[in-house]
Design an enzyme around this catalytic site. Structure first.
Site, PDB file in Angstrom:
ATOM      1  CB  SER A 114      -0.851  -0.015   1.265  1.00  0.00           C
ATOM      2  OG  SER A 114      -1.327   1.279   1.546  1.00  0.00           O
ATOM      3  CB  SER A 115       0.342   4.641  -1.391  1.00  0.00           C
ATOM      4  OG  SER A 115      -0.906   4.905  -0.810  1.00  0.00           O
ATOM      5  CE  LYS A 147      -0.407  -5.178   3.277  1.00  0.00           C
ATOM      6  NZ  LYS A 147      -0.564  -6.471   2.573  1.00  0.00           N
TER       7      LYS A 147
HETATM    8  O1  GFB Z   1      -9.533   6.471   3.092  1.00  0.00           O
HETATM    9  P1  GFB Z   1      -9.088   6.829   4.432  1.00  0.00           P
HETATM   10  O2  GFB Z   1      -9.826   6.222   5.568  1.00  0.00           O
HETATM   11  O3  GFB Z   1      -7.588   6.403   4.631  1.00  0.00           O
HETATM   12  O4  GFB Z   1      -9.172   8.409   4.616  1.00  0.00           O
HETATM   13  P2  GFB Z   1      -6.114   7.001   4.414  1.00  0.00           P
HETATM   14  C1  GFB Z   1      -8.695   9.299   3.648  1.00  0.00           C
HETATM   15  C2  GFB Z   1      -9.055  10.728   4.040  1.00  0.00           C
HETATM   16  O5  GFB Z   1     -10.481  10.897   3.913  1.00  0.00           O
HETATM   17  C3  GFB Z   1      -8.690  11.122   5.465  1.00  0.00           C
HETATM   18  C4  GFB Z   1     -10.975  11.540   5.083  1.00  0.00           C
HETATM   19  O6  GFB Z   1      -8.222  12.454   5.458  1.00  0.00           O
HETATM   20  C5  GFB Z   1     -10.039  11.058   6.190  1.00  0.00           C
HETATM   21  O7  GFB Z   1     -10.129  11.888   7.321  1.00  0.00           O
HETATM   22  N1  GFB Z   1     -12.399  11.199   5.262  1.00  0.00           N
HETATM   23  C6  GFB Z   1     -13.431  12.076   5.161  1.00  0.00           C
HETATM   24  C7  GFB Z   1     -12.917  10.000   5.576  1.00  0.00           C
HETATM   25  N2  GFB Z   1     -14.594  11.481   5.439  1.00  0.00           N
HETATM   26  C8  GFB Z   1     -14.314  10.182   5.692  1.00  0.00           C
HETATM   27  C9  GFB Z   1     -15.127   9.070   6.030  1.00  0.00           C
HETATM   28  O8  GFB Z   1     -16.341   9.152   6.169  1.00  0.00           O
HETATM   29  N3  GFB Z   1     -14.486   7.877   6.191  1.00  0.00           N
HETATM   30  C10 GFB Z   1     -13.122   7.742   6.037  1.00  0.00           C
HETATM   31  N4  GFB Z   1     -12.570   6.540   6.200  1.00  0.00           N
HETATM   32  N5  GFB Z   1     -12.326   8.813   5.755  1.00  0.00           N
HETATM   33  C11 GFB Z   1      -5.612   4.507   4.904  1.00  0.00           C
HETATM   34  C12 GFB Z   1      -4.588   3.883   5.776  1.00  0.00           C
HETATM   35  O9  GFB Z   1      -5.262   5.835   4.983  1.00  0.00           O
HETATM   36  O10 GFB Z   1      -5.577   4.151   3.543  1.00  0.00           O
HETATM   37  C13 GFB Z   1      -4.192   2.534   5.381  1.00  0.00           C
HETATM   38  O11 GFB Z   1      -5.011   4.001   7.107  1.00  0.00           O
HETATM   39  C14 GFB Z   1      -4.035   2.325   3.900  1.00  0.00           C
HETATM   40  O12 GFB Z   1      -3.026   2.162   6.040  1.00  0.00           O
HETATM   41  C15 GFB Z   1      -5.187   2.883   3.152  1.00  0.00           C
HETATM   42  O13 GFB Z   1      -2.824   2.823   3.411  1.00  0.00           O
HETATM   43  C16 GFB Z   1      -5.050   2.808   1.657  1.00  0.00           C
HETATM   44  O14 GFB Z   1      -5.812   7.231   2.975  1.00  0.00           O
HETATM   45  O15 GFB Z   1      -5.873   8.174   5.297  1.00  0.00           O
END
Ligand code: GFB
Length: 324
Positions: A114-115, A147
């Site tokens: 993963s990135s 990872k």
């Molecule tokens: O996709 P996400 O959960 O993961 O969140 P990451 C990306 C961004 O979207 C963050 C915002 O800045 C969140 O705060 N966001 C806004 C939300 N609304 C929402 C919501 O309703 N749900 C979620 N989930 N986010 C993960 C990693 O990071 O991505 C893993 O924790 C992995 O390790 C994966 O690399 C691909 O991109 O921040």
């Protein structure tokens, strides 16, 4: 068959580890056109955290290649809330499958990461060489460490035992079969669900986490699967390869796009008490592009496709998809 293929898949026994997950199931769909024998094992049949069971499975089934798409995955909150699970499960799965692949004489393995393996402050777009050059993003360092260990396992077995194990690092993925649980999902499926439910309820707004200012790069799982098959056939070296779309988008802009495609016309509110995570993690796709692979699905078309699938299946939650 294109002349640059060094590892043809036709006629081979190929194990897709994690075939029920979003990426694994996309790889299974993609392999359907390769005239190979696809091997799978459900979680009830095989516990990937059990080294003896994994070795026995490889010994019995005799795969000639493995797509290692099995992992415990989740969004920013799940990563931050369950650090022990994300570290332990992913370390065990990577170590067990790699060791079993070596012991079982598997000719080739592709490990998927993963990135988030890259340093929080890595220069953008992030090149493969940025690995281990600085501190990680704290919300997902546990998953990232596991990872990174997976990449290093592949490299170590290549160096010590001459195994043809390679690694690919996809950007943030989305697609059919994603996890739509609002507490554990990634942002894209979460926002599709929020917008859809707000539309049905006639609500006047949806709430997104954090400030809405971070940027993310998204790739459809089917594109990722295509890139994985491309690499399995054509790449054989120690360094991992990025799989990205080449573009990123601000979370607020993503929310607007999703609301438009879902047909929700209310407002978008931010909840700054929730974490933002990395501000930006756009990857460089130059290495993969120079080998001849580029994605073709736009984000708009990809989201539309996922939303149509969802409306057809009428279901948002598959608890199995926390483990892809
Ligand atoms: O996709 P996400 O959960 O993961 O969140 P990451 C990306 C961004 O979207 C963050 C915002 O800045 C969140 O705060 N966001 C806004 C939300 N609304 C929402 C919501 O309703 N749900 C979620 N989930 N986010 C993960 C990693 O990071 O991505 C893993 O924790 C992995 O390790 C994966 O690399 C691909 O991109 O921040």
């Amino acid at each position: 068959m294109p002349s640059d293929v060094i590892f043809p898949l036709a006629g081979k026994r190929i194990w897709v580890a994690g075939h029920r997950g979003m990426v694994g199931s996309a790889i299974v769909r993609r392999l359907a056109t390769e005239d190979c024998k696809i091997l799978t094992a459900s979680r009830a049949e095989l516990d990937l955290k059990d080294p003896a069971a994994v070795r026995a499975f490889v010994g019995d089934q005799k795969p000639e290649a493995i797509f290692m798409a099995a992992a415990k995955v989740g969004g920013i909150l799940a990563n931050d809330t369950y650090p022990a699970d994300f570290l332990y499960d992913n370390l065990m799965i990577a170590a067990n499958v790699t060791e079993a692949a070596y012991r079982g004489g598997v000719a080739k393995m592709l490990f998927l990461g993963s990135s988030c393996i890259y340093p929080k402050e890595a220069p953008q777009p992030i090149r493969e060489s940025a690995l281990l050059t600085g501190p990680l993003e704290p919300t997902n360092e546990w998953y990232a460490i596991a990872k990174i260990a997976g990449i290093k396992l592949a490299q170590a077995y290549r160096k010590q035992h001459g195994c043809d194990f390679i690694s690919a690092m996809p950007t943030n993925l989305y697609g059919p079969g994603d996890n739509f649980d609002l507490n554990t999902s990634h942002v894209l499926p979460a926002l599709i669900r929020k917008a859809h439910e707000a539309k049905i309820a006639g609500a006047d707004h949806i709430t997104i986490w954090g400030t809405g200012t971070p940027r993310r790069e998204f790739l459809h799982a089917d594109e990722c699967a295509d890139a994985c098959v491309f690499l399995m056939q054509r790449y054989s070296d120690a360094e991992h390869i990025n799989i990205g779309s080449g573009d990123d988008i601000e979370i607020t802009e993503l929310a607007r796009l999703i609301c438009e495609l879902v047909g929700f016309t209310g407002d978008i509110h931010c909840d700054p008490t929730k974490p933002d995570g990395t501000i930006r993690k756009l990857m460089s796709g130059n290495r993969l592009q120079s080998m001849g692979w580029t994605p073709t699905t736009t984000l708009r078309d990809g989201i539309q496709h996922v939303y149509e699938e969802l409306r057809r299946s009428q279901t948002f939650i598959d608890p199995d998809n926390i483990l892809r």
